[in-house]
Design an enzyme around this catalytic site. Structure first.
Site, PDB file in Angstrom:
ATOM      1  N   GLY A  40       0.831  -1.205   0.000  1.00 49.37           N
ATOM      2  CA  GLY A  40       0.000   0.000   0.000  1.00 49.37           C
ATOM      3  C   GLY A  40       0.859   1.245   0.000  1.00 49.37           C
ATOM      4  O   GLY A  40       1.989   1.252  -0.492  1.00 49.37           O
ATOM      5  N   GLY A  41       0.313   2.291   0.619  1.00 47.19           N
ATOM      6  CA  GLY A  41       1.024   3.569   0.646  1.00 47.19           C
ATOM      7  C   GLY A  41       2.346   3.489   1.388  1.00 47.19           C
ATOM      8  O   GLY A  41       3.218   4.355   1.227  1.00 47.19           O
ATOM      9  N   GLY A  72      24.471  14.818 -27.736  1.00 41.14           N
ATOM     10  CA  GLY A  72      24.009  15.207 -26.397  1.00 41.14           C
ATOM     11  C   GLY A  72      24.636  14.347 -25.323  1.00 41.14           C
ATOM     12  O   GLY A  72      24.840  14.791 -24.183  1.00 41.14           O
ATOM     13  N   ALA A  73      24.948  13.102 -25.689  1.00 38.31           N
ATOM     14  CA  ALA A  73      25.544  12.215 -24.703  1.00 38.31           C
ATOM     15  C   ALA A  73      26.961  12.683 -24.341  1.00 38.31           C
ATOM     16  O   ALA A  73      27.410  12.536 -23.205  1.00 38.31           O
ATOM     17  CB  ALA A  73      25.566  10.789 -25.227  1.00 38.31           C
TER      18      ALA A  73
HETATM   19  C1  HXC Z   1      -3.887  -4.688  11.149  1.00 38.81           C
HETATM   20  C2  HXC Z   1      -2.788  -6.496  10.337  1.00 38.81           C
HETATM   21  C3  HXC Z   1      -2.502  -5.810   9.138  1.00 38.81           C
HETATM   22  C4  HXC Z   1      -2.981  -4.482   9.006  1.00 38.81           C
HETATM   23  C5  HXC Z   1      -1.653  -7.768   9.011  1.00 38.81           C
HETATM   24  N1  HXC Z   1      -2.252  -7.696  10.199  1.00 38.81           N
HETATM   25  N2  HXC Z   1      -1.808  -6.625   8.330  1.00 38.81           N
HETATM   26  N3  HXC Z   1      -3.466  -5.925  11.325  1.00 38.81           N
HETATM   27  N4  HXC Z   1      -3.654  -3.959  10.049  1.00 38.81           N
HETATM   28  N5  HXC Z   1      -2.723  -3.768   7.908  1.00 38.81           N
HETATM   29  C6  HXC Z   1      -2.323  -8.728  11.218  1.00 38.81           C
HETATM   30  C7  HXC Z   1      -3.161  -9.897  10.776  1.00 38.81           C
HETATM   31  O1  HXC Z   1      -4.526  -9.638  11.050  1.00 38.81           O
HETATM   32  C8  HXC Z   1      -2.620 -11.016  11.635  1.00 38.81           C
HETATM   33  O2  HXC Z   1      -3.151 -10.910  12.912  1.00 38.81           O
HETATM   34  C9  HXC Z   1      -1.147 -10.660  11.739  1.00 38.81           C
HETATM   35  O3  HXC Z   1      -1.034  -9.279  11.393  1.00 38.81           O
HETATM   36  C10 HXC Z   1      -0.280 -11.434  10.790  1.00 38.81           C
HETATM   37  O4  HXC Z   1      -0.863 -11.349   9.497  1.00 38.81           O
HETATM   38  P1  HXC Z   1      -1.081 -12.616   8.572  1.00 38.81           P
HETATM   39  O5  HXC Z   1      -2.031 -12.213   7.528  1.00 38.81           O
HETATM   40  O6  HXC Z   1      -1.437 -13.795   9.423  1.00 38.81           O
HETATM   41  O7  HXC Z   1       0.383 -12.840   7.995  1.00 38.81           O
HETATM   42  P2  HXC Z   1       0.798 -13.337   6.561  1.00 38.81           P
HETATM   43  O8  HXC Z   1       0.009 -14.529   6.166  1.00 38.81           O
HETATM   44  O9  HXC Z   1       2.274 -13.472   6.612  1.00 38.81           O
HETATM   45  O10 HXC Z   1       0.398 -12.171   5.563  1.00 38.81           O
HETATM   46  C11 HXC Z   1       1.070 -10.909   5.663  1.00 38.81           C
HETATM   47  C12 HXC Z   1       0.347  -9.883   4.785  1.00 38.81           C
HETATM   48  C13 HXC Z   1      -1.161  -9.876   5.105  1.00 38.81           C
HETATM   49  C14 HXC Z   1       0.595 -10.242   3.306  1.00 38.81           C
HETATM   50  C15 HXC Z   1       1.004  -8.548   5.044  1.00 38.81           C
HETATM   51  O11 HXC Z   1      -1.292  -9.762   6.516  1.00 38.81           O
HETATM   52  C16 HXC Z   1      -1.876  -8.747   4.467  1.00 38.81           C
HETATM   53  O12 HXC Z   1      -2.203  -8.832   3.286  1.00 38.81           O
HETATM   54  N6  HXC Z   1      -2.158  -7.717   5.261  1.00 38.81           N
HETATM   55  C17 HXC Z   1      -2.886  -6.571   4.752  1.00 38.81           C
HETATM   56  C18 HXC Z   1      -2.010  -5.768   3.829  1.00 38.81           C
HETATM   57  C19 HXC Z   1      -2.686  -4.499   3.430  1.00 38.81           C
HETATM   58  O13 HXC Z   1      -3.529  -4.504   2.513  1.00 38.81           O
HETATM   59  N7  HXC Z   1      -2.456  -3.418   4.207  1.00 38.81           N
HETATM   60  C20 HXC Z   1      -3.056  -2.191   4.019  1.00 38.81           C
HETATM   61  C21 HXC Z   1      -2.380  -1.543   2.831  1.00 38.81           C
HETATM   62  S1  HXC Z   1      -3.000   0.036   2.548  1.00 38.81           S
HETATM   63  P3  HXC Z   1      -3.722 -12.198  13.682  1.00 38.81           P
HETATM   64  O14 HXC Z   1      -4.058 -11.665  15.041  1.00 38.81           O
HETATM   65  O15 HXC Z   1      -4.881 -12.665  12.905  1.00 38.81           O
HETATM   66  O16 HXC Z   1      -2.612 -13.177  13.662  1.00 38.81           O
HETATM   67  C22 HXC Z   1      -1.981   0.978   3.357  1.00 38.81           C
HETATM   68  C23 HXC Z   1      -2.325   2.389   3.223  1.00 38.81           C
HETATM   69  C24 HXC Z   1      -1.169   3.220   3.705  1.00 38.81           C
HETATM   70  O17 HXC Z   1      -1.051   0.583   3.941  1.00 38.81           O
HETATM   71  C25 HXC Z   1      -1.370   4.561   3.161  1.00 38.81           C
HETATM   72  C26 HXC Z   1      -0.229   5.436   3.493  1.00 38.81           C
HETATM   73  C27 HXC Z   1      -0.315   6.675   2.678  1.00 38.81           C
END
Ligand code: HXC
Length: 516
Positions: free
Chosen positions: A171-172, A406-407
């Site tokens: 994501g971001g 130019g290079a």
């Molecule tokens: C809260 C999160 C989390 C999140 C993971 N967890 N991502 N909790 N917020 N963003 C938690 C899970 O619920 C889980 O908790 C634990 O972390 C481990 O995650 P798993 O999924 O079991 O691990 P894994 O299978 O290794 O997968 C990792 C992962 C997946 C690929 C990162 O967790 C995932 O896809 N997470 C979401 C990614 C995402 O879309 N994030 C938001 C992006 S948008 P439990 O308690 O169940 O074990 C963003 C916007 C930012 O970031 C903008 C900034 C400008």
């Protein structure tokens, strides 16, 4: 509570903080072949130097049940320590705590470490291993990212900043590494993407794995978002410690000088043999780099991306220099969009951090073609011209063979600000190659000849000998000296030393507007 109880409570809290998300999650982290945040910090820093900052921070919000998900330290270790005796600030996200996700207080901690790095003038190292914005903390999490991006941007050019991607970075969240100077990744562990494979499949129907989409190879070789790729975290950390030893801690310091043991008067006779007699025959510029600069000192940056230019840090007489070289082995060394982006960003890093630039030139020009034109080669190519013209560090150029159009200006022009330009006797300096030039300026003569092909060859040869040789440019003072290949190292060291005290100012302004 008496003193004994207070100390006992401290020990319990400290133990709780150190355990992060607990033993099971630490085991899971190891099972994925990953180290924990604390193991990473230990591996990176000199032994016993880590001083933690805001150690016991926890979430403030109680929204979405977060009051039951309080972890001391909030999923990140941050603070200061030493690498090869030099201070750095850093953080490492702890995937065992809520997937290393970033909420308000984790961001607070990271932004504080970043600010302390800038105030103290130390490198800033971010170790990313996170599911991104903590979903439960919603807007607070986005606000936190904003703070981090701002800290990265404000510190850009003031302190070197590095992103060690050692897990997901989605994501971001990816935009912080993109703002920092160098990104390092490990095969099979690191992933970066703005949206993962599932969303891509839903939106575009494309199917791709996490690794193929955002793994180390994808970013080092295809997107160019990452600069260095490794097989293991250990390998990455050991390389990173070496990389840091080449760089100053901030923009007011000079890079460290090393005793490389390579003699200043070492001749480089092999270069004459490495250079093919036939100017169309390719050779590997890295052989030249390895021969000229201090032995085994070259650290190539972006070694898998835009291979038609080679950039990286090297030592010359123990001083750190930025090498900017054409690669005749790939695309006949033409400059194109990706190589211009690669070179310009590297050159601007060198300039920001007082690292002299040395260009090794053998370039036939910018790549012609519709795709390049429509892709914006004008804008991208201009980045190199801008970066070189803007740079106030010592700039030295050695023309090996072709330096056309130019290079030539980008890589060897005193008009653009190169301080010393050297050329081999084999250098061909011209607006364009002899074939193209002869076809244009002798077109009528060739056409009118009884044997046009023979005439054409004669004219090409005449043009090459009379116009393209380096003595013409040297006669105008546009080339400072013509040197034999065997004196390449000696002459480049002399050129560097004569310019090392260089001071040059630019008009004060808010900032320039480099074509992006
Ligand atoms: C809260 C999160 C989390 C999140 C993971 N967890 N991502 N909790 N917020 N963003 C938690 C899970 O619920 C889980 O908790 C634990 O972390 C481990 O995650 P798993 O999924 O079991 O691990 P894994 O299978 O290794 O997968 C990792 C992962 C997946 C690929 C990162 O967790 C995932 O896809 N997470 C979401 C990614 C995402 O879309 N994030 C938001 C992006 S948008 P439990 O308690 O169940 O074990 C963003 C916007 C930012 O970031 C903008 C900034 C400008």
């Amino acid at each position: 509570m008496d003193n004994q109880e207070a100390v006992q409570r401290y020990r319990e809290k400290r133990g709780e903080m150190l355990r992060g998300g607990g033993d099971k999650r630490i085991e899971a982290q190891h099972a994925k072949g990953k180290l924990t945040a604390r193991e990473r910090i230990e591996l990176l820093l000199d032994e016993g130097t880590f001083i933690e900052h805001q150690t016991y921070i926890t979430v403030r919000t109680t929204d979405f049940g977060m009051d039951k998900k309080r972890f001391l330290g909030d999923g990140v270790g941050s603070g200061t320590g030493k690498i090869n005796g030099r201070q750095v600030f850093l953080f490492a996200q702890d995937f065992t705590v809520l997937g290393g996700s970033l909420g308000e207080m984790q961001a607070e901690r990271i932004a504080e470490a970043a600010m302390l790095a800038a105030k103290n003038g130390t490198p800033f190292i971010q170790i990313n291993d996170s599911g991104g914005a903590r979903i439960q903390e919603g807007i607070l999490s986005l606000h936190g990212y904003g703070k981090i991006f701002k800290a990265n941007a404000v510190s850009s050019g003031v302190i070197p900043q590095f992103s060690l991607i050692l897990g997901p970075c989605a994501g971001g969240a990816v935009y912080s590494p993109a703002i920092t100077d160098f990104t390092l990744m490990v095969d099979g562990i690191s992933n970066m993407y703005i949206t993962g494979p599932e969303v891509i499949k839903a939106v575009t129907g494309e199917e791709i794995s996490h690794e193929e989409l955002g793994g180390a190879q994808a970013h080092c070789a295809k997107s160019g978002n990452a600069h260095f790729r490794f097989k293991s975290e250990q390998e990455l950390m050991s390389f990173f410690r070496k990389l840091l030893s080449y760089l100053p801690s901030n923009n007011l310091e000079l890079p460290p000088i090393a005793d490389t043991g390579d003699p200043v008067d070492r001749e480089t006779p092999d270069l004459l043999h490495l250079l093919p007699d036939n100017p169309k025959k390719p050779y590997d510029i890295r052989d030249f780099i390895n021969e000229i600069f201090d032995r085994n000192s070259f650290l190539e940056v972006h070694a898998e991306y835009a291979l038609n230019v080679v950039v990286g840090f090297a030592k010359l007489n123990g001083r750190t220099v930025g090498v900017f070289a054409n690669q005749p082995k790939v695309l006949a060394a033409v400059l194109d969009i990706n190589s211009a982006d690669k070179a310009a960003r590297f050159l601007r890093f060198c300039d920001a951090f007082n690292i002299p630039i040395i260009s090794l030139v053998d370039v036939p020009g910018f790549l012609p073609g519709v795709a390049q034109e429509h892709g914006g080669i004008i804008r991208h190519g201009a980045k190199i011209l801008y970066a070189i013209a803007e740079a106030t560090v010592p700039k030295i150029s050695l023309i090996i063979r072709k330096a056309y159009g130019g290079a030539f200006i980008a890589m060897a022009s005193k008009a653009l600000g190169y301080d010393r330009v050297l050329a081999y006797p084999t250098a061909e300096i011209a607006v364009m190659g002899a074939e193209g030039a002869a076809n244009i300026i002798f077109r009528r003569e060739i056409k009118a000849s009884d044997n046009p092909e023979q005439k054409r060859q004669e004219k090409i040869s005449e043009f090459r000998q009379t116009v393209m040789n380096p003595f013409i440019a040297a006669g105008y003072g546009i080339v400072d000296d013509i040197i034999e290949p065997r004196f390449s190292r000696i002459e480049l060291i002399r050129s560097l030393e004569m310019n090392i005290r260089k001071r040059e100012d630019r008009p004060s302004k808010k900032h320039g507007n480099i074509p992006l």
